[in-house]
Design a protein around this motif. Structure first.
Motif, short mmCIF file in Angstrom:
data_model
loop_
_atom_site.label_atom_id
_atom_site.label_comp_id
_atom_site.label_asym_id
_atom_site.label_seq_id
_atom_site.Cartn_x
_atom_site.Cartn_y
_atom_site.Cartn_z
N ARG A 3 0.84 -1.19 0.00
CA ARG A 3 0.00 0.00 0.00
C ARG A 3 0.88 1.24 0.00
O ARG A 3 1.53 1.56 0.96
CB ARG A 3 -0.92 -0.01 1.22
N SER A 7 2.06 4.74 -5.64
CA SER A 7 2.66 3.67 -6.41
C SER A 7 1.97 3.51 -7.76
O SER A 7 0.76 3.51 -7.86
CB SER A 7 2.56 2.36 -5.64
N ALA A 8 2.79 3.36 -8.80
CA ALA A 8 2.23 3.17 -10.14
C ALA A 8 2.52 1.77 -10.65
O ALA A 8 2.31 1.49 -11.81
CB ALA A 8 2.83 4.20 -11.09
N SER A 9 3.02 0.90 -9.80
CA SER A 9 3.37 -0.44 -10.26
C SER A 9 2.19 -1.39 -10.04
O SER A 9 1.12 -1.16 -10.56
CB SER A 9 4.63 -0.92 -9.55
N THR A 10 2.36 -2.45 -9.29
CA THR A 10 1.31 -3.44 -9.11
C THR A 10 0.07 -2.80 -8.49
O THR A 10 0.16 -2.16 -7.44
CB THR A 10 1.81 -4.57 -8.20
N PRO A 11 -1.10 -2.97 -9.10
CA PRO A 11 -2.30 -2.35 -8.52
C PRO A 11 -2.68 -3.01 -7.21
O PRO A 11 -2.43 -4.20 -7.01
CB PRO A 11 -3.37 -2.59 -9.59
N ALA A 12 -3.28 -2.23 -6.33
CA ALA A 12 -3.72 -2.79 -5.05
C ALA A 12 -4.97 -3.64 -5.28
O ALA A 12 -5.85 -3.27 -6.06
CB ALA A 12 -4.03 -1.66 -4.08
N ARG B 112 5.81 -3.87 -5.01
CA ARG B 112 5.67 -2.41 -5.10
C ARG B 112 6.72 -1.73 -4.23
O ARG B 112 6.44 -0.73 -3.58
CB ARG B 112 4.25 -2.00 -4.71
#
Lengths: 68, 130
Positions: A3, A7-12, B112
């Motif tokens: 969280r 962050s723009a990587s793996t979506p939550a 992330r």
């Protein structure tokens, strides 16, 4: 999965709880889901929880050794 | 805090079962081995898994494939971790399998984060993605 608001990587993921095949609660985190289950008087032990990011059925685990 | 134990990257973490209000350890933090060969989120020894009462929740089974081609059967459910010193926290699939004796922190838990393994200076750092 981590969280981080920017962050723009793996979506939550989101989490949903099912009891007897019926969705009884959902949340953007396990804490939110837990609160909703508690508000609804649902025992977390009685539900199946799924994520919008499904669990992969097979993953690599590497190999760990131990010196004997 | 993150760091190297010998040459092994580690993170100090708190593990939680938000659904039943449990945490491990009850005070302080546990040392988790950062295992980039493990594609999952977090794997726990059964003693830790049950201390968190994760074994009381609905469990899913899956297969783990080892580097030697062997397979293991794992059981798990959703749980959470935080690593306060580096500002990381996440929810994900936490599992256990027979014989596991360490807390393993897999690449899904790092998906992330920016992780730097600096063996030149014998240090490891981790932080959330910008």
């Amino acid at each position: 999965m981590i969280r981080s608001p920017r962050s723009a990587s793996t979506p939550a993921p989101r989490f949903k709880a099912f009891e007897g095949g019926r969705e009884v609660a959902d949340g953007a985190s396990l804490d939110e889901l837990s609160s909703k289950l508690r508000e609804g008087g649902v025992d977390p032990r009685a539900v199946r929880i799924v994520s919008t990011m499904p669990v992969r059925q097979v993953v690599r685990a590497g190999l760990r050794g131990k010196r004997t | 805090m993150s760091g190297l134990l010998g040459l092994t990257p580690t993170l100090r973490v708190v593990l939680r079962n938000p659904l039943l209000g449990k945490r491990y350890p009850e005070g302080g933090e546990a040392l988790a081995v950062v295992d980039t060969g493990y594609e999952g989120f977090i794997a726990l020894p059964w003693e830790v898994f049950s201390a968190l009462s994760l074994d009381e929740l609905h469990l899913e089974e899956r297969r783990l494939v080892l580097a030697n081609g062997g397979t293991l059967s794992a059981k798990g459910c959703y749980g959470a971790f935080s690593a306060p010193a580096v500002g990381l926290s996440a929810d994900g699939f936490v599992e256990s399998y027979e014989g596991l004796q360490e807390v393993l922190f897999g690449v899904e838990a790092l998906s992330r984060a920016r992780v730097l393994l600096d063996y030149c200076n014998k240090r490891m750092t981790a932080e959330p993605c910008p």
